[in-house]
Design a protein around this motif. Structure first.
Motif, PDB file in Angstrom:
ATOM      1  N   PRO A 344       0.872  -1.058   0.078  1.00  0.00           N
ATOM      2  CA  PRO A 344       0.013   0.104   0.102  1.00  0.00           C
ATOM      3  C   PRO A 344       0.919   1.301  -0.064  1.00  0.00           C
ATOM      4  O   PRO A 344       0.309   2.158  -0.224  1.00  0.00           O
ATOM      5  CB  PRO A 344      -0.860  -0.062   1.261  1.00  0.00           C
ATOM      6  CG  PRO A 344       0.168  -0.746   2.300  1.00  0.00           C
ATOM      7  CD  PRO A 344       0.723  -1.886   1.392  1.00  0.00           C
ATOM      8  N   TYR A 345       2.076   1.101   0.513  1.00  0.00           N
ATOM      9  CA  TYR A 345       3.191   2.079   0.374  1.00  0.00           C
ATOM     10  C   TYR A 345       4.153   2.175  -0.411  1.00  0.00           C
ATOM     11  O   TYR A 345       5.060   1.188  -0.126  1.00  0.00           O
ATOM     12  CB  TYR A 345       3.414   2.571   1.851  1.00  0.00           C
ATOM     13  CG  TYR A 345       2.088   2.681   3.087  1.00  0.00           C
ATOM     14  CD1 TYR A 345       1.301   3.701   2.411  1.00  0.00           C
ATOM     15  CD2 TYR A 345       2.017   1.930   3.864  1.00  0.00           C
ATOM     16  CE1 TYR A 345       0.331   3.998   3.300  1.00  0.00           C
ATOM     17  CE2 TYR A 345       0.843   2.039   4.788  1.00  0.00           C
ATOM     18  CZ  TYR A 345       0.044   3.112   4.503  1.00  0.00           C
ATOM     19  OH  TYR A 345      -1.173   3.402   5.462  1.00  0.00           O
ATOM     20  N   LEU A 346       4.401   2.622  -1.481  1.00  0.00           N
ATOM     21  CA  LEU A 346       5.142   2.445  -2.448  1.00  0.00           C
ATOM     22  C   LEU A 346       6.711   2.994  -2.216  1.00  0.00           C
ATOM     23  O   LEU A 346       6.897   3.817  -1.811  1.00  0.00           O
ATOM     24  CB  LEU A 346       5.066   3.038  -3.779  1.00  0.00           C
ATOM     25  CG  LEU A 346       3.577   3.081  -4.271  1.00  0.00           C
ATOM     26  CD1 LEU A 346       3.447   3.721  -5.812  1.00  0.00           C
ATOM     27  CD2 LEU A 346       3.014   1.574  -4.494  1.00  0.00           C
ATOM     28  N   TYR A 347       7.502   1.991  -2.168  1.00  0.00           N
ATOM     29  CA  TYR A 347       8.920   2.055  -1.968  1.00  0.00           C
ATOM     30  C   TYR A 347       9.586   2.710  -3.281  1.00  0.00           C
ATOM     31  O   TYR A 347      10.647   3.555  -2.980  1.00  0.00           O
ATOM     32  CB  TYR A 347       9.790   0.854  -1.358  1.00  0.00           C
ATOM     33  CG  TYR A 347      11.085   1.118  -1.029  1.00  0.00           C
ATOM     34  CD1 TYR A 347      11.376   1.844   0.376  1.00  0.00           C
ATOM     35  CD2 TYR A 347      12.110   0.668  -1.654  1.00  0.00           C
ATOM     36  CE1 TYR A 347      12.650   1.957   0.557  1.00  0.00           C
ATOM     37  CE2 TYR A 347      13.378   0.814  -1.335  1.00  0.00           C
ATOM     38  CZ  TYR A 347      13.702   1.515  -0.332  1.00  0.00           C
ATOM     39  OH  TYR A 347      15.101   1.831   0.122  1.00  0.00           O
ATOM     40  N   ARG A 348       9.236   2.329  -4.333  1.00  0.00           N
ATOM     41  CA  ARG A 348       9.949   2.913  -5.381  1.00  0.00           C
ATOM     42  C   ARG A 348       8.589   2.834  -6.254  1.00  0.00           C
ATOM     43  O   ARG A 348       8.134   1.917  -6.776  1.00  0.00           O
ATOM     44  CB  ARG A 348      10.923   1.829  -6.273  1.00  0.00           C
ATOM     45  CG  ARG A 348      12.408   1.623  -5.520  1.00  0.00           C
ATOM     46  CD  ARG A 348      13.242   1.187  -6.226  1.00  0.00           C
ATOM     47  NE  ARG A 348      14.723   0.983  -5.359  1.00  0.00           N
ATOM     48  CZ  ARG A 348      15.387   1.917  -5.253  1.00  0.00           C
ATOM     49  NH1 ARG A 348      15.306   3.208  -5.941  1.00  0.00           N
ATOM     50  NH2 ARG A 348      16.546   2.102  -4.678  1.00  0.00           N
ATOM     51  N   VAL A 349       8.546   4.013  -7.123  1.00  0.00           N
ATOM     52  CA  VAL A 349       7.456   4.345  -7.901  1.00  0.00           C
ATOM     53  C   VAL A 349       7.946   3.863  -9.392  1.00  0.00           C
ATOM     54  O   VAL A 349       7.187   3.133 -10.024  1.00  0.00           O
ATOM     55  CB  VAL A 349       7.151   5.645  -8.056  1.00  0.00           C
ATOM     56  CG1 VAL A 349       5.868   5.993  -9.007  1.00  0.00           C
ATOM     57  CG2 VAL A 349       6.319   6.092  -6.640  1.00  0.00           C
ATOM     58  N   TYR A 350       9.079   4.235  -9.764  1.00  0.00           N
ATOM     59  CA  TYR A 350       9.493   3.965 -11.217  1.00  0.00           C
ATOM     60  C   TYR A 350      10.280   2.572 -11.072  1.00  0.00           C
ATOM     61  O   TYR A 350      11.602   2.527 -11.006  1.00  0.00           O
ATOM     62  CB  TYR A 350      10.454   5.137 -11.548  1.00  0.00           C
ATOM     63  CG  TYR A 350       9.691   6.316 -11.886  1.00  0.00           C
ATOM     64  CD1 TYR A 350       9.012   6.633 -12.844  1.00  0.00           C
ATOM     65  CD2 TYR A 350       9.816   7.477 -10.881  1.00  0.00           C
ATOM     66  CE1 TYR A 350       8.262   8.007 -12.877  1.00  0.00           C
ATOM     67  CE2 TYR A 350       9.191   8.775 -10.867  1.00  0.00           C
ATOM     68  CZ  TYR A 350       8.424   8.793 -11.899  1.00  0.00           C
ATOM     69  OH  TYR A 350       7.481   9.940 -12.050  1.00  0.00           O
TER      70      TYR A 350
END
Length: 467
Positions: A344-350
């Motif tokens: 639910p909480y992105l550590y890396r978006v790309y």
């Protein structure tokens, strides 16, 4: 298969244990150790209730959230503060693994078996656990209500099958009240759950239908009100509002107070943002990971004040622009089912998401094929059960959709894909249909990746490449 293994795989506790161990090993070795954003909000509310050993229910001061989920974490807070051997973080991860065991190793399979009257083979149950792990594994590091709410709803439906006894009806009422307290949007599932119980009670051969239905409704209402009574007490004493349900307004947010309705406020936001994620990312500067909707923004500009002030106004807007609104909500629905990150909480978006997305699209394709070919086999009970899981997801579609908002629908489709594939549909028997099936699958994959790529290209801080 050896006799001992056959006996083990026939037990629900075996699959619960497998899922619990798999998710438990993962979350205890995960890089995510801190409760953030909504998860930390629930943790802080638990600390308010406990307050260093002095428990008081009326210290619960949030009108936006229900009391129950923070209350369930009070024992964790108390235990963590009473000794130094087991940390609060470890206890939260333990509870997360238990919830994962219930949702992937036990309850959906139990509901499926009670509805169909057949035992699920080990391969199908194992596939459901593995798929759940790959798609959702990091959710269980955090104190979030999404999976507990779905588990409670599925558990309530399991209690009502094959017929709702007095005790099970009370427990079902308790569970549904808990679900609505944790996730107020699930209030829309209440009529479907009542319809399921009433329909099954109506067909109870042990008593007259009106007596059976009345017993169910009375027992269910008793359970519902028992769990809702503390919320009613909190609302009256702390906010002067006479209702047993969560108020759903953050009184510290002037915009929400002015709107008077969180859902209505989010509907307006849903025109301009078609998908939303939350970031703790090292490669993205904003915690709000928003995928914009240029068509929706232009559509909202057609309204004279560029916001929805009432549900009547929204309905009139839909009727004036039916095709545009259909397209907007179709994009939202796809994006809700388009699980790209297992957290639910992105550590890396790309980061690379193509493999996970491809697996997800394959499961959705299989589920759609099964639904299309088995539609004529649905009974009234099936339709009512499906509606209880489907409606809470659909009611979230107009909002800036997060994948966890349509969790009940996604899990339903994954369960259909894993549990529902008929044993007679073997590769050999499908020989006459292989070519059209493969071509349709490739077309479906292409369409899904195209839609997903179009959404990711509208990431607010810069397009994400499809990979």
């Amino acid at each position: 298969m050896p006799a001992l293994l056959t006996r083990l795989t026939a037990r629900s506790w075996f699959w619960f244990g497998i899922a619990f161990l798999l998710f438990g090993v993962h979350v205890f070795t995960s890089r995510f150790h801190i409760q953030v954003y909504d998860a930390n909000g629930y943790r802080e509310l638990a600390y308010k209730l406990y307050n260093g050993g002095d428990f008081a229910l009326l210290r619960f001061d949030s009108a936006l959230r229900g009391y129950l989920y923070p209350l369930l974490y009070v024992p964790i807070v108390a235990l963590a503060n009473a000794q130094s051997i087991v940390s609060e973080e470890a206890l939260i991860k333990l509870v997360g693994a238990l919830v994962a065991g219930a949702i992937f190793g036990w309850l959906p399979a139990l509901l499926w078996q009670r509805v169909t009257g057949t035992k699920l083979p080990p391969l199908r149950r194992g596939a459901f656990i593995v798929v759940g792990f790959l798609l959702w594994r990091d959710y269980f590091n955090y104190m979030l209500t999404d999976f507990p709410a779905v588990a409670g709803l599925v558990g309530a439906l399991c209690l009502l099958l094959p017929r709702p006894t007095l005790a099970k009806s009370v427990l079902a009422g308790l569970l549904v009240a808990a679900v609505i307290n944790m996730r107020p949007v699930y209030l829309v599932a209440l009529p479907s759950v009542l319809a399921v119980g009433s329909w099954l009670a109506y067909h109870d051969s042990t008593r007259r239908w009106h007596i059976a239905v009345s017993r169910f409704l009375g027992a269910y209402a008793l359970g519902f009100m028992l769990l809702s009574a503390p919320q009613w007490y909190i609302n009256w004493e702390n906010f002067g509002i006479n209702r047993p349900l969560v108020i759903g307004i953050d009184y510290t947010d002037p915009a929400m107070v002015a709107t008077g309705d969180l859902y209505l406020q989010k509907i307006t936001d849903g025109f301009t943002v078609q998908k939303y994620e939350t970031g703790i990312a090292v490669d993205y500067s904003n915690a709000q990971v928003q995928y914009l909707d240029l068509s929706g923004t232009a559509l909202l500009a057609l309204d004279f004040n560029r916001k929805m002030d009432s549900y009547g106004e929204y309905l009139q807007f839909v009727l004036r622009h039916p095709l545009d609104m259909l397209g907007l909500n179709a994009r939202h629905l796809f994006n809700g089912l388009d699980v790209l990150y297992p957290t639910p909480y992105l550590y890396r978006v790309y980061t690379t998401t193509g493999l996970l997305a491809g697996m997800n699209y394959t499961l959705l394709f299989v589920a759609i094929i099964i639904c299309m070919l088995r539609l004529n086999q649905l009974t009234v009970t099936h339709i009512l059960l499906i509606s209880a899981l489907l409606i809470p997801a659909l009611i979230s579609v107009p909002l800036p959709v997060e994948c966890r908002y349509v969790l009940s629908l996604h899990l339903l489709l994954v369960a259909i894909a894993c549990f529902g594939w008929p044993a007679t549909w073997t590769w050999r028997r499908l020989a006459p249909y292989r070519l059209p099936l493969v071509l349709t699958y490739l077309l479906f994959l292409t369409l899904c990746f195209t839609l997903s790529g179009a959404t990711q290209a509208l990431l607010r801080e810069g397009p994400k490449l499809l990979n």
